[in-house]
Design a protein around this motif. Structure first.
Motif: not given
Length: 964
Positions: A310, A313, A394, A397, A401
């Motif tokens: 996390k 990103c 995924k 996330t 970002g």
């Protein structure tokens, strides 16, 4: 015989011999003979009486065999004997004896067949025993012969042979043990060759062989070694299984599954496989993002490797964001494709196993196989959703970002395109609607699109305020599908390419992404030719598609030439598709061929640069909506605002005139007025400056609105030579109509993507807004019609006419000629304007209709201003109007003449009687109070009295009262 005797004993019977011996003990009694027995049986008897006799026998007679009957009877004799009593007692004993004898005889005769049969069986048994005795005797004799025939030497040979066989078996065992000792070398070779089934099969066979020779001391160490080797094989097998997650190989996976099946751990293998897929997703996305972060950082600092996914990103730069997202999706695609092919492999082999099991007979093994197959199937089906959820989380996330609002529109669309393809992959993968991704991208898309739309609205206002309403020259075959923004509509969807750059499909059969890319390729490949390099060929040079068309557009047709088909089409009503009521002659066509712009220029759509920009915006909006259908309602709502603002601007620039509604002609329909009011309330910011005391909610509402546009000072609408900006009005109004037609064309596509619960909004938008675009023609062109003809001058000329003549005139008044000259001048000006801008037939018809309608109403108004009028004067009015109509019909093809009956009815009302006039006044409320009053006071004063006139004036007043 013994069995027969025992059977008789169990039944309480005795043999005949025993029975006779028992009877012989009673020597004093005579035993009846056979004849007596027969006589007894033949004598009629009473069974009940006989049974009573037998029951009357003393119980002592049925006691032990040693019972002395004679002694017992003698002892019973009394001391003093009475002959008669003795004889009576004797007779009683005889009767009892006879009953017993008869009963015994009956029983003997009843058991006779069974006795005979049993006797025969005993005889047969005796014969069999004699034969068995003979066989036993012969067997003993032969055994003696065999015993005497074998010697000690023969037995010695047999013993040596047995020893030899034992030694041969020992040699085989030693050779097997030697082979087992060398097995580890072969197992290592097979593992290097990835022949896992063969290695496991060999190891299991060695273990089985070792268990056979476990009585040897050297085997115990070998067993331990084989067990360690088997555990090593399982570890390597697990590593091989993990490789399936990123690059599925059917031969490799087949070997792995065969190996697990030999181990009896197919269920364990499936559990391990799902764990590896989960781990593969995490490792894959982390390595992809880490690679881009380290590449952009420009150093080999390992601090990024310690970050959580996390946090990692957030370090992706905007320049590398899209390539990283594409690579991320490509890597995740490889994982999902491997899982998809894994399921395919199991489905195929399950069918093969089912077919082979139906031919077999091992029910226990089949049940176990079916149980394993069912477990694997459920595990794989459950894993679909689980893996897709991991992929969504995924990617979500990664999206969170970075703030997507920093991207340009094309880049943002490209991001949406990648996410849309990923959601399509998920839907094909497990049937999921991708709720996690949809919610995440929808929020960001709506926020991005709101800001983008607000900017576009401000740009649209700027374009409209700087628009000079000149014609944008496009080809006659122009279609919005030729624009880049609408390429996605005329081409079938291909998942591997952006919606606006998809190749044409060659097959009507829907092919899923997994079927398309199963053998190779990736739907997330970023191709260098994604940008459309070809140019749009939609603009025409100087309004003509070629010099030949420009030359032929102005060509004169002589009387012998045929009428061109283009000209014939121009004289067909474009709204109804019907030909006009009056047939068009060759002369009429020739006289008007210059005035209709369709001859002067190609029949191309009328639109402006601003219209084209709005259409391009609509195309971009639809691209976003097509890529991300969950925000379809928001996009369509913003699209409707573009149309609303354009429509409101056209009305504000060219159609707003407070005097229009006072005419009472219904130029603006209630639907159009409602639409304009709605747009003004919901979209237009009428406040010049923000009020500092306004609430926060009011300020937020103002952010959603756009200031009202202002017409450019370069656009002149006050010159009579240009028919008060008719060219600009035509371009503006017809561009709006063209824009409405494009929205109508797009309606099926919009309806297909609009959520069902929001479709009423779309239907309302089309029925109440888009469909009202053509209705703006009437109020806009009415302003031109109201100024193009000098109606005030005509009223002055009519006021100078003397209507109380005493004789019927044969010459019409000069105001008719003056009015006709105005129409001829209007026609010439219209022709001049048509050289600049093509005037469509509906526009031409509306202009002529407005002018004629105003002229006719001016005529009625002029007649209503007459102070005195005679019958001859009324006839002169009819003559003037008929002359006007006759000349007017040569100038226009409109049939019937608008408001013709309005004038004729007013003129003919003079001849009505008092009663008919009252009814006529109530029925014709289209006339004004002044016109009706003048008709009563002036025209009817000659043949009605004062009382009747007052009554009619009262009726007129009653009609006008509700309007006050």
């Amino acid at each position: 015989m013994q069995k027969i005797k025992s059977l008789m004993t169990r039944q309480g019977l005795k043999s005949p011999q025993e029975s006779l011996s028992d009877l012989g003990a009673i020597e004093s009694l005579r035993v009846p003979g056979k004849e007596e027995f027969r006589e007894l049986r033949e004598q009629p008897s009473d069974p009940q009486a006989e049974q009573e006799l037998i029951n009357s026998i003393e119980q002592v007679y049925f006691s032990a065999d040693s019972f002395d009957i004679v002694k017992y009877e003698l002892e019973k004799l009394p001391p003093v004997l009475n002959l008669q009593d003795l004889e009576e007692y004797r007779d009683k004993l005889k009767q009892q004896q006879a009953a017993v004898s008869k009963k015994v005889a009956d029983l003997i005769l009843e058991k006779q067949p069974a006795y005979v049969k049993e006797l025969e069986r005993v005889t047969s048994l005796q014969t069999g025993l004699q034969l068995a005795a003979v066989i036993c005797t012969n067997g003993r004799r032969h055994l003696n012969i065999a015993k005497e025939g074998f010697t000690q030497a023969s037995l010695g040979l047999l013993a040596n042979q047995r020893k030899r066989q034992l030694l041969i078996g020992l040699l085989k065992s030693l050779r097997t043990i030697k082979t087992l000792q060398r097995t580890d070398v072969r197992l290592s070779e097979m593992l290097e060759e990835e022949d896992y089934p063969g290695a496991i099969q060999l190891c299991l066979e060695c273990q089985k062989a070792a268990s056979t020779f476990k009585h040897y001391s050297c085997i115990s160490e070998l067993n331990s070694k084989l067990q360690d080797t088997l555990e090593q094989i399982e570890e390597q097998l697990d590593v091989a299984l993990s490789k399936i997650c990123k690059n599925f190989d059917i031969n490799h996976y087949t070997k792995v599954q065969q190996a697990y099946r030999l181990l009896g751990k197919t269920q364990t293998a499936m559990d391990q496989l799902h764990m590896h897929f989960t781990q593969a997703i995490h490792n894959t996305v982390f390595q992809v993002v880490l690679g881009y972060v380290e590449l952009c950082a420009g150093n080999t600092d390992t601090k990024f490797q310690k970050l959580q996914y996390k946090d990692l990103c957030t370090h992706v730069t905007p320049d590398s964001y899209i390539p990283c997202l594409a690579d991320l999706c490509k890597a995740l695609w490889e994982v999902m494709l491997s899982y998809y092919r894994t399921m395919e492999w199991h489905e195929k082999h399950d069918n093969e196993d089912t077919a082979s099991a139906s031919e077999g007979s091992n029910m226990i093994g089949t049940e176990e196989t079916n149980f394993d197959r069912g477990y694997i199937k459920k595990k794989l089906e459950h894993g679909l959703t689980r893996i897709w959820q991991d992929v969504q989380l995924k990617v979500k996330t990664y999206l969170l970002g970075t703030d997507l609002s920093i991207f340009k529109y094309d880049d943002f669309i490209f991001v949406l395109d990648i996410i849309s393809r990923l959601m399509q992959v998920g839907e094909e993968f497990c049937g999921s609607k991708s709720e996690v991704l949809q919610e995440s991208i929808r929020k960001q898309s709506v926020n991005y699109f709101k800001n983008y739309h607000r900017t576009r609205l401000d740009e649209l206002r700027m374009f409209l305020e700087n628009e000079t309403w000149e014609l944008c020259p496009v080809k006659s075959n122009f279609s919005i599908l030729q624009l880049h923004e609408f390429k996605f509509m005329e081409q079938s969807r291909s998942p591997s390419v952006s919606p606006s750059k998809q190749p044409v499909s060659t097959s009507s059969k829907a092919v899923t992404l997994f079927e398309q890319y199963c053998s190779g390729g990736n739907p997330f490949e970023i191709q260098a030719n994604h940008k459309d390099e070809e140019t749009e060929d939609v603009l025409a040079s100087n309004g003509y598609e070629s010099d030949e068309q420009e030359k032929s557009a102005y060509q004169e047709y002589d009387s012998d030439s045929d009428v061109p088909e283009e000209l014939k089409r121009d004289y067909v009503d474009e709204q109804t598709g019907d030909a006009p009521v009056k047939s068009v002659s060759r002369e009429t066509l020739k006289s008007r061929k210059k005035s209709d712009y369709s001859l002067n220029k190609v029949n191309a759509p009328i639109l402006t640069n601003t219209t084209l920009n709005v259409i391009r915006l609509v195309g971009k909006y639809m691209q976003m909506m097509n890529i991300l259908k969950p925000i379809a309602f928001d996009v369509i709502h913003f699209m409707s605002q573009l149309f609303d603002y354009y429509l409101y601007a056209i009305y504000t620039f060219f159609g707003r005139n407070d005097s229009l509604e006072s005419t009472g002609l219904g130029l603006s329909s209630s639907r159009l007025r409602t639409t304009l009011n709605r747009i003004q309330e919901s979209l237009i910011d009428l406040e010049v400056s923000a009020d500092p005391t306004a609430t926060l909610t009011a300020a937020e509402e103002r952010k959603e609105k756009v200031p009202s546009p202002h017409l450019s000072h370069l656009v002149v609408l006050t010159s009579g030579d240009t028919l008060y900006g008719l060219a600009e009005r035509v371009v503006a109004t017809e561009s709006l109509v063209f824009l409405a037609e494009q929205f109508e064309f797009l309606q099926p596509h919009l309806d297909a993507v609009m959520p069902a619960v929001k479709k009423p909004f779309l239907q309302q938008f089309y029925s109440q807004t888009v469909s009202t675009a053509s209705e703006l023609r009437k109020p806009i062109y009415w302003i031109v019609a109201g100024k193009a003809i000098d109606y005030e001058q005509m009223l002055l000329l009519m006021a100078n006419v003397k209507w109380d003549v005493k004789e019927i005139m044969s010459q019409h008044n000069i105001y008719v000629d003056a009015l006709l000259k105005e129409f001829e001048q209007f026609n010439r000006r219209l022709n001049e304007v048509s050289k600049r801008v093509r005037i469509p037939l509906p526009v031409s018809n509306i202009l002529w209709e407005h002018c004629i309608r105003l002229a006719n109403r001016t005529i009625v108004e002029g007649y209503a201003n007459v102070k005195k009028c005679s019958n001859e004067g009324r006839a002169l009015m009819q003559l003037d109007f008929q002359q006007f109509l006759m000349k007017l019909e040569k100038l226009t093809d409109i049939r019937p003449i608008p408001d013709k009956e309005f004038v004729e009815t007013y003129i003919k009302a003079y001849y009505l009687t008092e009663n008919d006039m009252e009814r006529w006044i109530k029925e014709h409320r289209e006339y004004s109070m002044k016109q009706l009053t003048n008709l009563v006071n002036v025209c009817l004063g000659s043949h009605i009295n004062k009382k009747a006139r007052q009554k009619l004036l009262a009726a007129i007043d009653d009609i006008d009262r509700p309007k006050r």
